[in-house]
Design an enzyme around this catalytic site. Structure first.
Site, PDB file in Angstrom:
ATOM      1  N   ARG A   1       1.113  -0.996  -0.083  1.00  0.00           N
ATOM      2  CA  ARG A   1      -0.077  -0.039   0.062  1.00  0.00           C
ATOM      3  C   ARG A   1       0.944   0.977   0.087  1.00  0.00           C
ATOM      4  O   ARG A   1       0.449   2.406   0.853  1.00  0.00           O
ATOM      5  CB  ARG A   1      -0.889   0.434   1.093  1.00  0.00           C
ATOM      6  CG  ARG A   1      -1.725  -1.232   0.736  1.00  0.00           C
ATOM      7  CD  ARG A   1      -3.307  -0.834   0.277  1.00  0.00           C
ATOM      8  NE  ARG A   1      -4.369  -1.926   0.723  1.00  0.00           N
ATOM      9  CZ  ARG A   1      -4.007  -2.627  -0.282  1.00  0.00           C
ATOM     10  NH1 ARG A   1      -3.619  -3.399  -0.667  1.00  0.00           N
ATOM     11  NH2 ARG A   1      -5.397  -3.202   0.290  1.00  0.00           N
TER      12      ARG A   1
ATOM     13  N   SER B   1     -10.261  -0.183   3.153  1.00  0.00           N
ATOM     14  CA  SER B   1     -10.102  -0.662   4.756  1.00  0.00           C
ATOM     15  C   SER B   1      -9.038   1.015   4.926  1.00  0.00           C
ATOM     16  O   SER B   1      -8.501   1.485   4.595  1.00  0.00           O
ATOM     17  CB  SER B   1      -8.583  -1.323   4.053  1.00  0.00           C
ATOM     18  OG  SER B   1      -8.755  -2.701   3.856  1.00  0.00           O
TER      19      SER B   1
ATOM     20  N   GLU C   1      -4.567   3.233   6.461  1.00  0.00           N
ATOM     21  CA  GLU C   1      -4.071   3.054   5.291  1.00  0.00           C
ATOM     22  C   GLU C   1      -4.521   4.968   4.714  1.00  0.00           C
ATOM     23  O   GLU C   1      -4.162   4.905   3.605  1.00  0.00           O
ATOM     24  CB  GLU C   1      -4.306   1.722   5.240  1.00  0.00           C
ATOM     25  CG  GLU C   1      -3.724   1.554   3.572  1.00  0.00           C
ATOM     26  CD  GLU C   1      -5.126   1.369   2.381  1.00  0.00           C
ATOM     27  OE1 GLU C   1      -4.433   2.027   1.457  1.00  0.00           O
ATOM     28  OE2 GLU C   1      -6.055   1.412   2.897  1.00  0.00           O
TER      29      GLU C   1
HETATM   30  N1  EPU Z   1     -11.466 -10.760   9.393  1.00  0.00           N
HETATM   31  C1  EPU Z   1     -12.006 -10.698  11.350  1.00  0.00           C
HETATM   32  N2  EPU Z   1     -12.606  -9.890  11.243  1.00  0.00           N
HETATM   33  C2  EPU Z   1     -12.656  -8.675  10.854  1.00  0.00           C
HETATM   34  C3  EPU Z   1     -11.838  -8.692   9.213  1.00  0.00           C
HETATM   35  C4  EPU Z   1     -11.304 -10.147   9.749  1.00  0.00           C
HETATM   36  O1  EPU Z   1     -11.481 -11.986  12.245  1.00  0.00           O
HETATM   37  O2  EPU Z   1     -13.323  -8.251  11.385  1.00  0.00           O
HETATM   38  C5  EPU Z   1      -9.732 -12.240   9.633  1.00  0.00           C
HETATM   39  C6  EPU Z   1     -10.502 -12.855   8.811  1.00  0.00           C
HETATM   40  O3  EPU Z   1     -11.319 -13.986   8.865  1.00  0.00           O
HETATM   41  C7  EPU Z   1      -9.164 -13.157   7.755  1.00  0.00           C
HETATM   42  C8  EPU Z   1      -8.316 -12.417   8.131  1.00  0.00           C
HETATM   43  O4  EPU Z   1      -8.895 -10.931   9.083  1.00  0.00           O
HETATM   44  O5  EPU Z   1      -8.341 -14.263   8.302  1.00  0.00           O
HETATM   45  C9  EPU Z   1      -7.952 -10.946   6.805  1.00  0.00           C
HETATM   46  O6  EPU Z   1      -9.328 -10.470   6.258  1.00  0.00           O
HETATM   47  P1  EPU Z   1      -9.949  -9.423   4.765  1.00  0.00           P
HETATM   48  O7  EPU Z   1      -9.206 -11.521   3.739  1.00  0.00           O
HETATM   49  O8  EPU Z   1     -11.177 -10.166   5.165  1.00  0.00           O
HETATM   50  O9  EPU Z   1      -8.941  -9.183   4.563  1.00  0.00           O
HETATM   51  P2  EPU Z   1      -7.794  -7.951   5.034  1.00  0.00           P
HETATM   52  O10 EPU Z   1      -6.018  -8.650   5.892  1.00  0.00           O
HETATM   53  O11 EPU Z   1      -8.838  -7.357   5.977  1.00  0.00           O
HETATM   54  C10 EPU Z   1      -7.181  -7.269   3.359  1.00  0.00           C
HETATM   55  C11 EPU Z   1      -6.999  -5.545   2.323  1.00  0.00           C
HETATM   56  C12 EPU Z   1      -8.067  -5.469   1.660  1.00  0.00           C
HETATM   57  C13 EPU Z   1      -8.099  -6.977   0.390  1.00  0.00           C
HETATM   58  C14 EPU Z   1      -8.349  -7.832   1.250  1.00  0.00           C
HETATM   59  C15 EPU Z   1      -8.139  -9.203   0.373  1.00  0.00           C
HETATM   60  C16 EPU Z   1      -5.386  -4.321   3.397  1.00  0.00           C
HETATM   61  C17 EPU Z   1      -5.595  -3.623   4.443  1.00  0.00           C
HETATM   62  N3  EPU Z   1      -6.592  -4.735   2.968  1.00  0.00           N
HETATM   63  O12 EPU Z   1      -7.987  -6.994   4.144  1.00  0.00           O
HETATM   64  O13 EPU Z   1      -7.979  -4.653   0.895  1.00  0.00           O
HETATM   65  O14 EPU Z   1      -9.661  -6.765  -0.002  1.00  0.00           O
HETATM   66  O15 EPU Z   1      -6.924  -7.971   2.297  1.00  0.00           O
HETATM   67  O16 EPU Z   1      -7.264  -9.870   0.103  1.00  0.00           O
HETATM   68  O17 EPU Z   1      -4.187  -5.019   3.345  1.00  0.00           O
HETATM   69  C18 EPU Z   1      -8.276  -1.711   0.794  1.00  0.00           C
HETATM   70  O18 EPU Z   1      -7.477  -1.950   0.861  1.00  0.00           O
HETATM   71  O19 EPU Z   1      -8.893  -0.980   0.620  1.00  0.00           O
HETATM   72  C19 EPU Z   1      -9.079  -3.181   0.763  1.00  0.00           C
HETATM   73  C20 EPU Z   1     -10.074  -3.387   1.025  1.00  0.00           C
END
Ligand code: EPU
Length: 338
Positions: free
Chosen positions: A163, A238, A334
């Site tokens: 990012r 995010s 972010e």
């Molecule tokens: N999780 C939780 N609770 C929550 C949210 C997530 O326990 O409320 C856990 C999920 O179960 C999973 C892990 O956290 O085990 C990761 O969650 P998720 O796959 O939803 O992805 P993220 O790490 O929360 C990142 C990016 C997103 C992108 C997704 C999918 C960042 C800051 N965010 O989110 O990007 O869509 O991975 O690759 O890196 C963005 O940048 O605006 C964005 C949406």
């Protein structure tokens, strides 16, 4: 000059839907318009706006908002299997991704349904479901505001990180991105379906050998199921980055939380899921007035209607402080704060 507005309301210009006023606003639709505009010096600062999907406005803008609406898509066939596709910075990102998929050009399908415009995609090296823009990025052209000259930035020069890019740091507000070129596949597409959520989505459709269209469809279904649609509830995706911490600290956290979600990086560091930390700390679904934490994805802060940028910022600070006191981890925002 056409398209200049004074005391311009910004409520509809960012996906957070925050009320604020800009001294001046101009929308730019061509390189020539941009050059003409920047050739007249101004003592007010410029704020470059694309699709407004990664910005939290916390006060009225004492400066000139320059909205980049430069459009157009062109291609250059490199060989049997590779095509370079160039898109104007003002093209809508998801429409561009879908256009590439319709033409059977592979590489962007995992990045379906990300809000915002093409010009913003390299700024924060957008990424989702195992793919980042830097994996398919060739170069971009940008107008340097101070000199009115166009510069080409190749992949290395953009200093992409998680990012991150040079345009979010040393080159912030100094360049207007004109267009971005991506290297896409015409056949033998490199399918990235390793992400757990994609696999389970594909299983639902009984797809074992996914096409780029299948991947896009799966990503759109996953995103729609847990990320709020900014047209319905204001948000900027995010709000925080996933924090990189030492393995030592992660091990200490695991003593109390054995189910900690982490993505190991190397021998000394690991990345945690900020959404998981925020949920564990009890913030998921929290609401104070019109500012809240999304009920289905704790990494997303939301505007239920008429919250202010400062209320969102204060909420984010409360979350940062709480995560620090509970886990010893410092979350970083972010979203760009104006
Ligand atoms: N999780 C939780 N609770 C929550 C949210 C997530 O326990 O409320 C856990 C999920 O179960 C999973 C892990 O956290 O085990 C990761 O969650 P998720 O796959 O939803 O992805 P993220 O790490 O929360 C990142 C990016 C997103 C992108 C997704 C999918 C960042 C800051 N965010 O989110 O990007 O869509 O991975 O690759 O890196 C963005 O940048 O605006 C964005 C949406």
């Amino acid at each position: 000059m056409k398209n200049i507005f004074y005391s311009f309301p910004l409520k509809n210009e960012t996906t957070f839907g925050i009320n604020a006023i800009a001294d001046e606003y101009i929308s730019i639709e061509s390189v020539q318009e941009a050059k003409d505009f920047f050739s007249i010096p101004s003592d007010k600062p410029y704020y470059i706006l694309g699709g407004g999907s990664n910005i939290l406005i916390t006060k009225d803008v004492n400066g000139i908002i320059v909205q980049n609406k430069i459009k157009g898509i062109s291609t250059s066939i490199i060989d049997d299997s590779t095509i370079h596709v160039t898109a104007g910075a003002g093209e809508n990102w998801n429409e561009f991704v879908l256009y590439c998929i319709e033409n059977n050009w592979g590489g962007l399908e995992n990045l379906s349904l990300i809000p915002g415009n093409v010009g913003a995609s390299p700024m924060q090296n957008i990424g989702a479901y195992g793919v980042e823009i830097k994996d398919v990025f060739v170069s971009l052209n940008a107008l340097e505001i101070a000199t009115n000259e166009i510069h080409t930035f190749e992949n290395e020069a953009c200093k992409f990180g998680y990012r991150e890019s040079i345009f979010k740091n040393s080159h912030k507000n100094k360049f207007l991105i004109i267009d971005v070129t991506f290297k896409l596949t015409r056949k033998n597409h490199k399918i990235s379906a390793n992400y757990g959520a994609i696999q389970s989505e594909l299983q639902k459709y009984n797809v074992t050998n996914p096409t780029i269209k299948d991947i896009s469809k799966a990503v759109i279904a996953i995103r729609s199921s847990k990320l709020p649609d900014p047209k319905v509830i204001g948000n900027a995706g995010s709000f925080f980055k996933n924090p990189v911490i030492s393995i030592k600290l992660a091990d200490a956290i695991k003593l109390n939380y054995p189910d900690l979600v982490e993505y190991p990086i190397d021998e000394t560091s690991t990345k945690l899921a900020a959404g998981w930390l925020i949920e564990k700390a009890g913030w998921k679904g929290f609401r104070d007035g019109d500012a809240g934490v999304h009920a289905l994805q704790a990494l997303v802060l939301v505007n239920y209607g008429n919250t202010t940028g400062n209320e969102i910022l204060n909420l984010s600070q409360r979350i940062i402080d709480d995560i620090h006191s509970k886990f010893g981890v410092t979350l970083e925002r972010e979203v760009n704060i104006w």
